[in-house]
Design a protein around this motif. Sequence first.
Motif, PDB file in Angstrom:
ATOM      1  N   PRO A 426       5.302  16.228  -6.918  1.00  0.00           N
ATOM      2  CA  PRO A 426       4.011  15.583  -6.599  1.00  0.00           C
ATOM      3  C   PRO A 426       4.121  14.128  -6.152  1.00  0.00           C
ATOM      4  O   PRO A 426       3.210  13.622  -5.490  1.00  0.00           O
ATOM      5  N   ASN A 427       5.229  13.460  -6.487  1.00  0.00           N
ATOM      6  CA  ASN A 427       5.370  12.064  -6.075  1.00  0.00           C
ATOM      7  C   ASN A 427       5.780  11.917  -4.615  1.00  0.00           C
ATOM      8  O   ASN A 427       5.831  10.796  -4.099  1.00  0.00           O
ATOM      9  N   ASN A 428       6.068  13.027  -3.952  1.00  0.00           N
ATOM     10  CA  ASN A 428       6.449  12.997  -2.545  1.00  0.00           C
ATOM     11  C   ASN A 428       5.285  13.423  -1.647  1.00  0.00           C
ATOM     12  O   ASN A 428       5.453  14.222  -0.729  1.00  0.00           O
ATOM     13  N   SER A 429       4.128  12.881  -1.892  1.00  0.00           N
ATOM     14  CA  SER A 429       2.970  13.144  -1.036  1.00  0.00           C
ATOM     15  C   SER A 429       2.813  12.000  -0.044  1.00  0.00           C
ATOM     16  O   SER A 429       3.403  10.929  -0.196  1.00  0.00           O
ATOM     17  N   ILE A 430       1.983  12.206   0.980  1.00  0.00           N
ATOM     18  CA  ILE A 430       1.789  11.204   2.015  1.00  0.00           C
ATOM     19  C   ILE A 430       1.160   9.930   1.438  1.00  0.00           C
ATOM     20  O   ILE A 430       1.478   8.815   1.849  1.00  0.00           O
ATOM     21  N   VAL A 431       0.272  10.104   0.457  1.00  0.00           N
ATOM     22  CA  VAL A 431      -0.383   8.937  -0.142  1.00  0.00           C
ATOM     23  C   VAL A 431       0.623   8.083  -0.891  1.00  0.00           C
ATOM     24  O   VAL A 431       0.666   6.849  -0.728  1.00  0.00           O
ATOM     25  N   HIS A 432       1.456   8.695  -1.718  1.00  0.00           N
ATOM     26  CA  HIS A 432       2.464   7.956  -2.462  1.00  0.00           C
ATOM     27  C   HIS A 432       3.484   7.326  -1.518  1.00  0.00           C
ATOM     28  O   HIS A 432       3.954   6.199  -1.753  1.00  0.00           O
ATOM     29  N   TRP A 433       3.835   8.042  -0.448  1.00  0.00           N
ATOM     30  CA  TRP A 433       4.812   7.519   0.503  1.00  0.00           C
ATOM     31  C   TRP A 433       4.286   6.263   1.191  1.00  0.00           C
ATOM     32  O   TRP A 433       5.000   5.264   1.325  1.00  0.00           O
ATOM     33  N   ILE A 434       3.039   6.298   1.629  1.00  0.00           N
ATOM     34  CA  ILE A 434       2.440   5.130   2.291  1.00  0.00           C
ATOM     35  C   ILE A 434       2.381   3.943   1.331  1.00  0.00           C
ATOM     36  O   ILE A 434       2.733   2.812   1.686  1.00  0.00           O
ATOM     37  N   GLN A 435       1.931   4.195   0.119  1.00  0.00           N
ATOM     38  CA  GLN A 435       1.807   3.114  -0.852  1.00  0.00           C
ATOM     39  C   GLN A 435       3.159   2.474  -1.151  1.00  0.00           C
ATOM     40  O   GLN A 435       3.275   1.237  -1.243  1.00  0.00           O
ATOM     41  N   LYS A 436       4.190   3.299  -1.278  1.00  0.00           N
ATOM     42  CA  LYS A 436       5.504   2.788  -1.650  1.00  0.00           C
ATOM     43  C   LYS A 436       6.233   2.143  -0.480  1.00  0.00           C
ATOM     44  O   LYS A 436       6.721   1.006  -0.582  1.00  0.00           O
ATOM     45  N   HIS A 437       6.308   2.858   0.659  1.00  0.00           N
ATOM     46  CA  HIS A 437       7.159   2.402   1.764  1.00  0.00           C
ATOM     47  C   HIS A 437       6.462   1.455   2.732  1.00  0.00           C
ATOM     48  O   HIS A 437       7.123   0.607   3.344  1.00  0.00           O
ATOM     49  N   VAL A 438       5.172   1.583   2.885  1.00  0.00           N
ATOM     50  CA  VAL A 438       4.457   0.725   3.839  1.00  0.00           C
ATOM     51  C   VAL A 438       3.990  -0.572   3.187  1.00  0.00           C
ATOM     52  O   VAL A 438       3.894  -1.599   3.857  1.00  0.00           O
ATOM     53  N   PHE A 439       3.750  -0.537   1.889  1.00  0.00           N
ATOM     54  CA  PHE A 439       3.203  -1.730   1.241  1.00  0.00           C
ATOM     55  C   PHE A 439       4.135  -2.314   0.180  1.00  0.00           C
ATOM     56  O   PHE A 439       4.540  -3.472   0.282  1.00  0.00           O
ATOM     57  N   ILE A 440       4.476  -1.552  -0.837  1.00  0.00           N
ATOM     58  CA  ILE A 440       5.248  -2.112  -1.949  1.00  0.00           C
ATOM     59  C   ILE A 440       6.646  -2.537  -1.512  1.00  0.00           C
ATOM     60  O   ILE A 440       7.081  -3.669  -1.766  1.00  0.00           O
ATOM     61  N   ASN A 441       7.392  -1.648  -0.824  1.00  0.00           N
ATOM     62  CA  ASN A 441       8.757  -1.980  -0.412  1.00  0.00           C
ATOM     63  C   ASN A 441       8.796  -3.077   0.648  1.00  0.00           C
ATOM     64  O   ASN A 441       9.683  -3.929   0.647  1.00  0.00           O
ATOM     65  N   VAL A 442       7.844  -3.077   1.562  1.00  0.00           N
ATOM     66  CA  VAL A 442       7.820  -4.083   2.625  1.00  0.00           C
ATOM     67  C   VAL A 442       7.623  -5.476   2.046  1.00  0.00           C
ATOM     68  O   VAL A 442       8.269  -6.450   2.467  1.00  0.00           O
ATOM     69  N   TRP A 443       6.736  -5.600   1.064  1.00  0.00           N
ATOM     70  CA  TRP A 443       6.459  -6.904   0.469  1.00  0.00           C
ATOM     71  C   TRP A 443       7.321  -7.170  -0.761  1.00  0.00           C
ATOM     72  O   TRP A 443       7.230  -8.248  -1.359  1.00  0.00           O
ATOM     73  N   ASN A 444       8.134  -6.184  -1.131  1.00  0.00           N
ATOM     74  CA  ASN A 444       9.045  -6.332  -2.261  1.00  0.00           C
ATOM     75  C   ASN A 444       8.319  -6.792  -3.525  1.00  0.00           C
ATOM     76  O   ASN A 444       8.825  -7.600  -4.313  1.00  0.00           O
ATOM     77  N   SER A 445       7.129  -6.272  -3.722  1.00  0.00           N
ATOM     78  CA  SER A 445       6.325  -6.624  -4.888  1.00  0.00           C
ATOM     79  C   SER A 445       5.346  -5.498  -5.161  1.00  0.00           C
ATOM     80  O   SER A 445       4.536  -5.161  -4.293  1.00  0.00           O
ATOM     81  N   LEU A 448       1.613  -7.178  -5.359  1.00  0.00           N
ATOM     82  CA  LEU A 448       1.065  -7.521  -4.050  1.00  0.00           C
ATOM     83  C   LEU A 448       0.924  -6.287  -3.176  1.00  0.00           C
ATOM     84  O   LEU A 448      -0.072  -6.130  -2.449  1.00  0.00           O
ATOM     85  N   GLY A 449       1.913  -5.413  -3.238  1.00  0.00           N
ATOM     86  CA  GLY A 449       1.851  -4.191  -2.443  1.00  0.00           C
ATOM     87  C   GLY A 449       0.670  -3.320  -2.830  1.00  0.00           C
ATOM     88  O   GLY A 449      -0.004  -2.747  -1.970  1.00  0.00           O
ATOM     89  N   THR A 450       0.404  -3.222  -4.126  1.00  0.00           N
ATOM     90  CA  THR A 450      -0.745  -2.444  -4.596  1.00  0.00           C
ATOM     91  C   THR A 450      -2.045  -3.051  -4.094  1.00  0.00           C
ATOM     92  O   THR A 450      -2.948  -2.340  -3.644  1.00  0.00           O
ATOM     93  N   LEU A 451      -2.162  -4.376  -4.178  1.00  0.00           N
ATOM     94  CA  LEU A 451      -3.368  -5.053  -3.716  1.00  0.00           C
ATOM     95  C   LEU A 451      -3.592  -4.828  -2.230  1.00  0.00           C
ATOM     96  O   LEU A 451      -4.715  -4.512  -1.798  1.00  0.00           O
ATOM     97  N   LEU A 452      -2.542  -4.974  -1.425  1.00  0.00           N
ATOM     98  CA  LEU A 452      -2.668  -4.783   0.017  1.00  0.00           C
ATOM     99  C   LEU A 452      -2.986  -3.329   0.353  1.00  0.00           C
ATOM    100  O   LEU A 452      -3.731  -3.054   1.309  1.00  0.00           O
ATOM    101  N   TYR A 453      -2.415  -2.408  -0.405  1.00  0.00           N
ATOM    102  CA  TYR A 453      -2.728  -0.988  -0.191  1.00  0.00           C
ATOM    103  C   TYR A 453      -4.210  -0.733  -0.423  1.00  0.00           C
ATOM    104  O   TYR A 453      -4.867  -0.040   0.365  1.00  0.00           O
ATOM    105  N   VAL A 454      -4.750  -1.290  -1.500  1.00  0.00           N
ATOM    106  CA  VAL A 454      -6.170  -1.095  -1.806  1.00  0.00           C
ATOM    107  C   VAL A 454      -7.042  -1.710  -0.712  1.00  0.00           C
ATOM    108  O   VAL A 454      -8.031  -1.107  -0.278  1.00  0.00           O
TER     109      VAL A 454
END
Length: 478
Positions: A426-445, A448-454
Amino acid sequence: MEEARKLEEGLGNNTTLAKEENNREIISHVAHNKEAIDKSDGRDVDECHDQNAAKNEKAAEETPLVKQKSKRVATLDVFRGLTIVLMILVDDAGGAYSRIDHSPWNGCTLADFVMPFFLFIVGVAIALALKKIPKIKAAVKKIVLRTLKLLFWGILLQGGYSHAPDELLYGVDMKQIRWCGILQRIALVYLVVALIETFTTKHRPAVVESGPISIFTAYRWQWIGGFVSFVIYMITTFTLYVPDWSFVLHYDEGAEKYTVKCGMRGHLGPACNAVGYVDRQVWGVNHLYSQPVWRRLKLSDIRTPSSGRSDLVPCSVRTRRLIEGHSERLKHWVSMGFGLLIIGIILHFTDAIPINKQLYSFSYVCFTAGAAGIVFSGFYIVIDVWGLRTPFLFLEWIGLNAMLVFVMAAQGIFAAFFNGWYYENPNNSIVHWIQKHVFINVWNSERLGTLLYVIFAEITFWGVVAGILHKLGIYWKL
C-alpha cells in the motif's frame, strides 16, 4: 437611498441589462413626444398630451417584465473557501507543525478557528438562504431535510465507517461509532438557528435602523436563544457534580480497567470537566472521539482516558443579516466583532474562563466569533465594497463547491481512491510516491515537504478543480 434599498431587499439586487434598455427606450419615447407637443402649432395641446400619454402607457404595458436576479455576495463564498483551506492545512500539515495544530487544552491555535468559522458562515448564510422561501412550512421542510443530509454525511465520513485516506478498509463497530463529528454538530446548530430565523423573520423590520441597540432589538429572539444556550452551558459547566468514572483500554495481550477520581464541581481539566461528563452520559464513553488532542499535554499519559473532551457545541446564535448601507452594516459587524474579541481575551488572561476549544468555553466562543466577524468584515470591504474580487477567486471557487472539496480533500476520499491502486504494498501508491519523491525528497525535509504537498498537491489542486467546475456550472450542494 435607492441603492441601499436594493442592497437590503435583494443582497444588492441590480436591474438586468434588458430592463435598463427598455426603460431607456420609454424615457426616450417620452422625450420625443414632449418635443412634438412643444412644436405643435395651433393644435389642441391637451389632446396631444392625452394621445402621447396613451402611447406611453401602451409602451410600458408591452415592456417585457424581466425578473430581477440577486447579486451573490462574494464574501460568503470566499470566507467559506478560506475555512475549507484552513481545515485541509491544519489537518494534513498539523502533524508536521504542531503550532498550527489544535491546542492540547487551553489556548487557541490556527486549527482552533476552523470549527467556529464553519459555524459563523452557516449563521451568515441562513438568513440569506431562507429569505428566498416565503412560506414557513416550505422553509421548515427545507431545514429538516438539510439537517438530515448533514447528519448522514457526518456519520458516514466521521463516524468511523470511513478510514480514508491511509487505511484501505471501511466499516465500523456500532458499539464504537462516533455520533458527533463536525458535520453532525453543524447540523444540530443549523437546525436550531434556522428554525429561530424562520419563525421570527416576519416579526422583524425589513430595514434595521441605525443606533447602538438596534441590532439587539431587531434580533431579540436570536439574542434570547443565544442567552438561553449561554445560561444552560454555564450552569452545567460550573455547578454539575462530576462523579468518579471508569474506562477500559484494550491491548493485544488483553484489557485493563481504569478509574478516574473526580467527585468535584466546576473543574475545567481534561478528565473531570462537566462537559465531558454530559457527553459520556448522553453518548457513551465508547462513542466519543478516540484521539483527543489533549493527549499531547506534557503531563498526560498514553493510558489516560480518551473521552474527556466535548463532542457537543453550545448553540451560540450567530446569524447575521444585511443592514441598510455599507457603513451601517459594517459598523454593526466590526463593533460586535471587536467587542466579542475583547471579552474573550479578558476572560482568558484573567484566568476567569480560559479559552478552550475542547470545552467550547464562553471565552473561546467570544474570541473566535469575534475574530470571524472581523475577518468577514475585512473581506466584505475589499471584495463587495471595493470590488477587488479577482485576487480571491481561488477561495471563492472552493467556497462555491465547499461540500465537494470537504469530502474529497478534507476527508481524504479522493486520495483514498488512488491509494487503493498500489504496486506490491500500500505504500507504493501514486499519492505516496508524489508526496515522497516530488516534495519530501526534493526539499530534503519531511516537515517542509509535507507542508508543500498540502499547499500544492491538495489545496491548489482542488482550487483549480473547483474553478473548472464553476466554469462548467457544476456544484454539489446539500
